[in-house]
Design a protein around this motif. Structure first.
Motif, PDB file in Angstrom:
ATOM      1  N   VAL A 265       0.863  -1.174   0.000  1.00 50.40           N
ATOM      2  CA  VAL A 265       0.000   0.000   0.000  1.00 50.40           C
ATOM      3  C   VAL A 265       0.904   1.229   0.000  1.00 50.40           C
ATOM      4  O   VAL A 265       1.982   1.204   0.611  1.00 50.40           O
TER       5      VAL A 265
ATOM      6  N   VAL B 194     -10.003  -2.358   1.809  1.00 47.25           N
ATOM      7  CA  VAL B 194      -9.412  -3.679   1.599  1.00 47.25           C
ATOM      8  C   VAL B 194      -8.960  -4.296   2.918  1.00 47.25           C
ATOM      9  O   VAL B 194      -8.909  -5.522   3.057  1.00 47.25           O
TER      10      VAL B 194
ATOM     11  N   VAL C 221      -6.096  -1.818  -4.157  1.00 51.03           N
ATOM     12  CA  VAL C 221      -5.772  -1.371  -2.792  1.00 51.03           C
ATOM     13  C   VAL C 221      -5.915   0.139  -2.688  1.00 51.03           C
ATOM     14  O   VAL C 221      -6.550   0.657  -1.759  1.00 51.03           O
ATOM     15  N   GLN C 222      -5.338   0.869  -3.640  1.00 48.88           N
ATOM     16  CA  GLN C 222      -5.389   2.333  -3.578  1.00 48.88           C
ATOM     17  C   GLN C 222      -6.815   2.850  -3.738  1.00 48.88           C
ATOM     18  O   GLN C 222      -7.240   3.753  -3.025  1.00 48.88           O
TER      19      GLN C 222
ATOM     20  N   SER D  43      -9.558   1.386  -3.001  1.00 49.75           N
ATOM     21  CA  SER D  43     -10.433   1.001  -1.890  1.00 49.75           C
ATOM     22  C   SER D  43     -10.341   1.978  -0.718  1.00 49.75           C
ATOM     23  O   SER D  43     -11.208   1.969   0.163  1.00 49.75           O
TER      24      SER D  43
ATOM     25  N   LEU E  61      -4.366   1.679   6.961  1.00 50.29           N
ATOM     26  CA  LEU E  61      -4.254   0.237   7.135  1.00 50.29           C
ATOM     27  C   LEU E  61      -3.555  -0.145   8.438  1.00 50.29           C
ATOM     28  O   LEU E  61      -3.772  -1.240   8.960  1.00 50.29           O
TER      29      LEU E  61
ATOM     30  N   ARG F 191      -7.773  -9.072  -5.651  1.00 51.49           N
ATOM     31  CA  ARG F 191      -8.215  -8.130  -4.613  1.00 51.49           C
ATOM     32  C   ARG F 191      -7.063  -7.316  -4.038  1.00 51.49           C
ATOM     33  O   ARG F 191      -7.280  -6.253  -3.437  1.00 51.49           O
ATOM     34  N   TYR F 192      -5.818  -7.787  -4.189  1.00 47.78           N
ATOM     35  CA  TYR F 192      -4.659  -7.072  -3.642  1.00 47.78           C
ATOM     36  C   TYR F 192      -3.796  -6.442  -4.727  1.00 47.78           C
ATOM     37  O   TYR F 192      -2.645  -6.073  -4.473  1.00 47.78           O
TER      38      TYR F 192
ATOM     39  N   GLY G 218     -11.781  -1.754  -6.548  1.00 44.29           N
ATOM     40  CA  GLY G 218     -11.452  -1.019  -5.326  1.00 44.29           C
ATOM     41  C   GLY G 218     -12.555  -0.056  -4.921  1.00 44.29           C
ATOM     42  O   GLY G 218     -12.887   0.065  -3.729  1.00 44.29           O
TER      43      GLY G 218
END
Length: 259
Positions: free
Chosen positions: A29, A155, A148-149, A151, A38, A142-143, A119
């Motif tokens: 991330v 996430v 990630v950005q 979301s 996170l 999903r990653y 995301g």
């Protein structure tokens, strides 16, 4: 601050690739705000890295206390997935999320391949209280860095996992969840009753939902087009999903006896 080793640089750079993310069970991330977001979740932190042009005084105390390692400007660009990186990134462990089939509000992402869309859907699903966010196997990772950005931290807070359509349908029947596909040929969403427990299925940006859902003869909704321009044939999938989630969240019966 200590410099990252060559091996660490190779490891972080490898996480751009899906195969390596899942082999190492780790993802990246980027950006101060996203890293802080996170850090406040239950995700396990592996390490924070910063560009060596950044001074400790310019970093939040919370970041400095984690003893981030330094990357040269060249190595940071190698590790970053952003066009204009902020100069800070963190590696987190991919958690082992078991499938969660409880709850009354599911979102199923079926073969969505744009990471920004996935995301954004994660972010909307968290906002509107989705109990489960399910991705079919053909959906973008999903990653993925862009997932990630986009979301914006969801996430790390939203319960998300992968399951094939047959398993989703089996579990929906078992738990009394009505699956509803968003489809251009569906009934008007605004005129449709929202069931007590439902799972919204959002399909591929170009091809829509998979044939397996169509073969199941599921009910479907469409979001009406009020434009006077006939050339507009559909909404962006993330926008459509957000509108549908809002409709469900605001019209879903609270009484558990209502069906």
């Amino acid at each position: 601050m200590e410099r990252a080793s060559k091996r660490e640089i190779q490891f972080v750079s490898a996480l751009k690739r899906r195969k390596d993310r899942w082999e190492y069970k780790a993802f990246v991330v980027e950006g101060i705000k996203m890293v802080l977001e996170l850090l406040r979740t239950d995700l396990e932190l592996h390490r924070v890295y910063v560009n060596d042009t950044i001074t400790p005084e310019s970093l939040p105390a919370e970041i400095v206390s984690l003893a981030p390692k330094l990357l040269s400007n060249r190595d940071f660009k190698r590790a970053s997935s952003l066009v204009n990186p902020e100069g800070i990134l963190a590696v987190f462990t991919i958690p082992e999320y078991p499938p969660q089939w409880s709850g009354k509000r599911w979102l199923i992402a079926d073969r969505i391949n744009d990471p920004g869309n996935l995301g954004t859907l994660m972010r909307s699903a968290e906002w509107f209280g989705a109990d489960a966010f399910i991705c079919t196997p053909q959906t973008v990772d999903r990653y993925h860095p862009k997932v990630v950005q986009a979301s914006k931290g969801s996430v790390g807070r939203l319960h998300h996992f992968e399951a094939d359509p047959h398993e989703v349908m089996r579990q929906a029947e078992k738990h009394g969840v009505q699956l509803i596909a968003l489809d251009m040929g569906g009934d008007s969403m605004a005129s449709s009753r929202v069931p007590r427990a439902c799972g919204l299925i959002l399909g591929n940006e170009t091809h829509g939902i998979s044939e397996v859902w169509k073969d199941a003869n599921l009910p479907s909704w469409t979001i009406e087009n009020f434009s006077k321009d006939d050339s507009m044939d559909s909404l962006n999938v993330a926008m459509a999903g957000t509108l549908a989630l809002h409709w469900v969240a605001t019209h879903q019966p609270e009484n558990p006896e209502t069906v």
